[in-house]
Motif scaffolding. Sequence first.
Motif, short mmCIF file in Angstrom:
data_model
loop_
_atom_site.label_atom_id
_atom_site.label_comp_id
_atom_site.label_asym_id
_atom_site.label_seq_id
_atom_site.Cartn_x
_atom_site.Cartn_y
_atom_site.Cartn_z
N TYR A 23 0.56 -0.79 0.07
CA TYR A 23 0.00 -0.09 0.27
C TYR A 23 0.54 1.39 -0.61
O TYR A 23 0.28 2.96 -0.66
CB TYR A 23 -0.91 0.09 1.05
N ILE A 24 2.04 1.50 0.23
CA ILE A 24 2.69 2.07 0.14
C ILE A 24 3.81 2.70 -0.33
O ILE A 24 3.87 3.88 -0.78
CB ILE A 24 3.80 2.34 1.74
N VAL A 25 3.63 1.61 -1.51
CA VAL A 25 4.61 2.13 -2.52
C VAL A 25 3.55 2.93 -3.73
O VAL A 25 4.30 3.52 -4.14
CB VAL A 25 4.48 0.55 -3.66
N PRO A 26 2.24 2.72 -3.73
CA PRO A 26 1.95 3.45 -4.69
C PRO A 26 1.78 5.21 -4.40
O PRO A 26 1.45 6.30 -4.73
CB PRO A 26 0.67 3.22 -4.84
N GLN A 27 1.93 5.42 -2.67
CA GLN A 27 1.86 5.86 -2.45
C GLN A 27 3.02 7.06 -2.99
O GLN A 27 3.03 8.38 -3.16
CB GLN A 27 1.76 6.43 -0.70
N LEU A 28 4.41 6.23 -2.75
CA LEU A 28 5.83 7.05 -2.73
C LEU A 28 5.49 6.66 -4.61
O LEU A 28 6.29 8.43 -5.08
CB LEU A 28 7.04 5.87 -2.61
N HIS A 29 4.56 6.30 -5.43
CA HIS A 29 5.27 6.68 -6.75
C HIS A 29 4.26 8.10 -6.79
O HIS A 29 4.71 8.76 -8.20
CB HIS A 29 3.98 5.11 -7.52
N GLY A 30 2.67 7.69 -5.95
CA GLY A 30 2.81 9.13 -6.04
C GLY A 30 2.92 10.53 -6.32
O GLY A 30 2.72 11.71 -6.47
N ALA A 31 3.77 10.73 -4.70
CA ALA A 31 4.70 11.72 -4.37
C ALA A 31 5.21 12.17 -5.45
O ALA A 31 5.06 12.78 -6.07
CB ALA A 31 5.52 11.43 -3.51
N SER A 32 6.32 10.88 -6.62
CA SER A 32 7.15 10.78 -7.60
C SER A 32 6.09 11.81 -8.77
O SER A 32 6.70 12.96 -8.86
CB SER A 32 7.14 9.59 -7.67
N ILE A 33 5.13 11.33 -8.59
CA ILE A 33 4.90 12.09 -10.00
C ILE A 33 4.13 13.53 -9.93
O ILE A 33 3.95 14.29 -10.69
CB ILE A 33 3.37 10.92 -10.70
N ALA A 34 3.46 13.65 -8.75
CA ALA A 34 3.95 14.99 -8.17
C ALA A 34 4.67 16.25 -8.01
O ALA A 34 3.67 17.26 -9.03
CB ALA A 34 2.25 15.37 -6.81
N LEU A 35 5.61 15.75 -7.40
CA LEU A 35 6.73 16.37 -8.67
C LEU A 35 6.68 16.70 -9.20
O LEU A 35 7.37 17.82 -9.16
CB LEU A 35 7.86 15.61 -6.70
N SER A 36 7.01 15.98 -9.78
CA SER A 36 8.04 15.85 -11.38
C SER A 36 7.29 16.38 -12.00
O SER A 36 7.42 17.44 -13.22
CB SER A 36 8.71 14.26 -12.17
N ALA A 37 5.30 16.43 -12.39
CA ALA A 37 4.80 16.28 -13.24
C ALA A 37 4.06 17.84 -13.00
O ALA A 37 4.42 18.67 -14.16
CB ALA A 37 3.48 16.08 -13.07
N THR A 38 4.98 18.93 -11.51
CA THR A 38 4.37 20.12 -11.80
C THR A 38 5.41 21.02 -10.67
O THR A 38 5.61 21.68 -11.54
CB THR A 38 3.11 20.70 -10.36
N GLY A 39 6.41 19.81 -10.11
CA GLY A 39 7.46 20.86 -9.56
C GLY A 39 8.98 20.93 -10.43
O GLY A 39 9.81 21.19 -10.02
N GLY A 40 8.38 19.93 -11.54
CA GLY A 40 9.94 19.79 -13.05
C GLY A 40 11.25 18.79 -11.61
O GLY A 40 12.23 19.17 -11.99
N ALA A 41 10.79 18.50 -10.28
CA ALA A 41 11.78 17.88 -10.00
C ALA A 41 12.33 16.44 -10.22
O ALA A 41 11.32 15.97 -11.19
CB ALA A 41 11.50 17.76 -7.98
N PRO A 42 12.97 15.67 -10.15
CA PRO A 42 13.64 14.21 -10.56
C PRO A 42 12.77 13.78 -10.10
O PRO A 42 12.09 14.31 -8.74
CB PRO A 42 14.93 15.08 -10.46
N GLY A 43 12.17 12.44 -10.45
CA GLY A 43 11.22 11.18 -9.84
C GLY A 43 10.78 10.81 -8.49
O GLY A 43 10.36 10.63 -8.12
N TRP A 44 13.24 10.89 -8.11
CA TRP A 44 13.98 10.47 -7.16
C TRP A 44 12.82 10.87 -5.35
O TRP A 44 13.01 10.60 -4.80
CB TRP A 44 14.67 10.22 -6.53
#
Lengths: 510, 160
Positions: A132-153
Amino acid sequence: MTGEQIAVLAAVALVCAVTLLLGGPGFSRSTGDFFVASRRVPPWMNASAIAGEFLSAASFLGVAGLILAHGTYGLWFPVGYTAGFLIVLLFMAAPLRRSGAYTIPDFVVLRFRSAMMRRMTVLVVVAAGWLYIVPQLHGASIALSATGGAPGWVGPLLVALVVLFVVLTGGMRSVTLAQAVQYWVKLTALLVPTVFILLQVGFWERLELPEFHGTWSAGLATLSGSGDQLGDFSRSLSVLVALMMGTLGLPHVLVRFYTNPDGAAARRTTTFLLGLLVLFYLLPVLLGVIARMVWGTTTAASELAGTGGLSHDTAILRLPAAVFDGLASDLLTALIAGGAFAAFLSTTSGLVVSVSGVLSQEFFSGTVRGFRLGALLAIAVPLVVGSATSELALAGAVAMVFTFTASALAPVMLLGVWWRGLTAQGAFWGMALGAVSSLAAQVLGLSLGEGPVQDGPLQLLVSPALWCVPLAFAVTVLVSRFGAGQPPSHTEAVMARLHTPEIAAARQNL
Amino acid sequence: MSDADPAADPAAQPSPPRTSVRGPQAEPTVREALLSRSQAADHARTAGADSDQRDQAVRGLMRAQLRLALILGVGFFCAVVLISLLLVTTGFGALTLWGVPLAWAVPGLGFFPVLLVLAGYFRRHSEANEQRWAEVLGLSLQSSDSTATPTARPGSGAPR
C-alpha cells in the motif's frame, strides 16, 4: 524555474512543515493525552481522522485519472471505497471496538490463541502495508515531477524522510487531531479548484473544448474493447468486490476504531465517515468528468500521457493549467499539489506506524529500538520496491492491495466475528490460500500483459477478486467444517465479549 | 543527606542483574485476552440475570444484528449488480438525465445517497436491537447520551 514550479514547491514545503510541526516531538502528546483524548473525541472528529488517514494517493489523484483514461470504470472506485466502509459498519465496527483488539494480529490472537496464526497474520498485514505504501511513494514522485519539475526520486524520498521523522520522534501514535485536520486539508485542496474550474468551464465560449459528446463515450485511451460491455461489467464488479471486502483488512484504519469510547460510538463514527467520504468523492468524480471534457479525444488524452512521460494520474494536477492561465493556474495547481502531498504523508505515516508496530512486536521483542528498526524497514522496503517496479495507475495499484486484503484477511475477520464454528485450521488455510492465490494471480497477470486494465481472460488474473474472495471464504468454511480441528474452547466467551453492548456502569454498583 | 546505615544504601546491596523489558513472549491466557480497559462487557456478562438467560439473550442479539447486516449488505450488493447489468445490457444506460447518460450518472452519483441511507438505517436499528436486549436483561445501556457528552458538556474540553 517557472511560477508554477515555485508555487508548487512552496505548497509542498508548507504541507511538510505543518506535518512535522503537528507530528513532531514539540507537540504535546503523552500516552495519557492519547488515552484521555480517546475517551473524549466526538464521533465526527474520529470520522475525520479515519477519512484523513484513508484518503490516499489513489483517491486524490487516481480516481480522476482512471475516469479520464477508462470512463465509467473509474466511477466504480469511489463507490467501492465508500461501500467498503458500509461493510465495516454493518459487520465489524461495534464488535471490533468491543474486542479491544488494537491490531489485526491482536484480534486473531484473541480469537484463536494460536502462535502460528499470529505469525501468518503478521506477514499478511506487513505485506499489505508495504504494497500500500508503494503507490503512495509513486504518487509523490508523479506529483513533484509533473508540476514541480523535480526529478522522479525527490518525491518518494521527501515523503520517506518526513514520515520517518514524525514516526521516530513522535512515537507510536499520531494525534487524532492531526489526522482529522488532514481530511479537511484534502477536501479544501480539491473543493476550491473544483469550484473555480466549474465556474470557468461554465462559460463555454471562452474555452476551446472538444465535442462535449465525447465525454461520455466509454474507454478512451488504452482500453481497446470499448464495445465489450460485459467485459467492462465484470471488471467493474471485480473492483467493487475487492474494495468492499478489502477495507476490512486495512491495518491503519482498524487502529482508529479503538479511539471510540464504545461500540455504539464506533457505529456512529463509521456513519459520519461514510458522509465525509461521499462529500470528498464527489470532487474527484467531477474533476475526472471535466478532465474528459477538456482532453476528451483520444489524441489529446494520449498527448497528456505522453508529455510528462507519466500516466493519467497527473490529470487533476494539469487541469488548472488547461483551464486557466497565469497566476490563477499556478495557485490552483499548487493547492492541488499540496493537498496531494497531504494525502501521501497521512496515509504513509498511518501505514508505517501500524506496520512498524506489528513488526517490532513480532520480530524485535517490542522494544522502542525495535519499533524504530521496524519503522525503517516499513518505509525502506517500499522505497526499494517502488523504484524497481514500473508505473501502474495509482488507483489500479491500490485496488490490487485491496484484492489482497479482501482475499487474505476478510474471510477470517468476518467469519471470526460472526461464526462460532470457525477453527484455527480453517482460518489458517483460508488466509494462506487467499493470500497466495490473489498475489500469484495478479503478479502473473501483470507479467503477461500491461497494466491493470486488460481484456478477456487476462482480466481474471489481473483483477481476481471475483474468484479469489469466494474461494478464500469457501476454503475457510470447508476446512473449519470438515477438517480435524475444533473451534477454540473459549469461542463462546470471545463471542459474548464481541457482541455484548456496553452497559451503564452506574447501574452496576462497581 | 548522606546515609550512615550501610544496609539502606542501595549501592552497597548486590544489585539484581539488569534485565531488558520485553514485549509479551507467550500467548495470552483467555482471561488476559479478554481483559478490557473498561471491563464493561464483563460486568454485563455477570450482571442482571442467570447465566442461561444471559447466553440466550446474547445469542438472540447476535442473530438479530447479523440478520440486519446481511439483509442490508447483501441487498446493496445485489441491487448494485442488477442495476449495473441493466445499464450495460439494455438501452437504459444511454438515456440521459440533464444531458448525462445514466451509465455515468448512476455509478457516479446514484449509489452514494443509497449508502448513506443504509448506514443511517443500520445504526438506528442496531441500536434498537441492543436496547431490546438490555430491556430483556433489565440492564441500561451505556446510552447514546454518553456518546454525545463530549460536545454537550462544555466544561470537559481541557484534558488536564
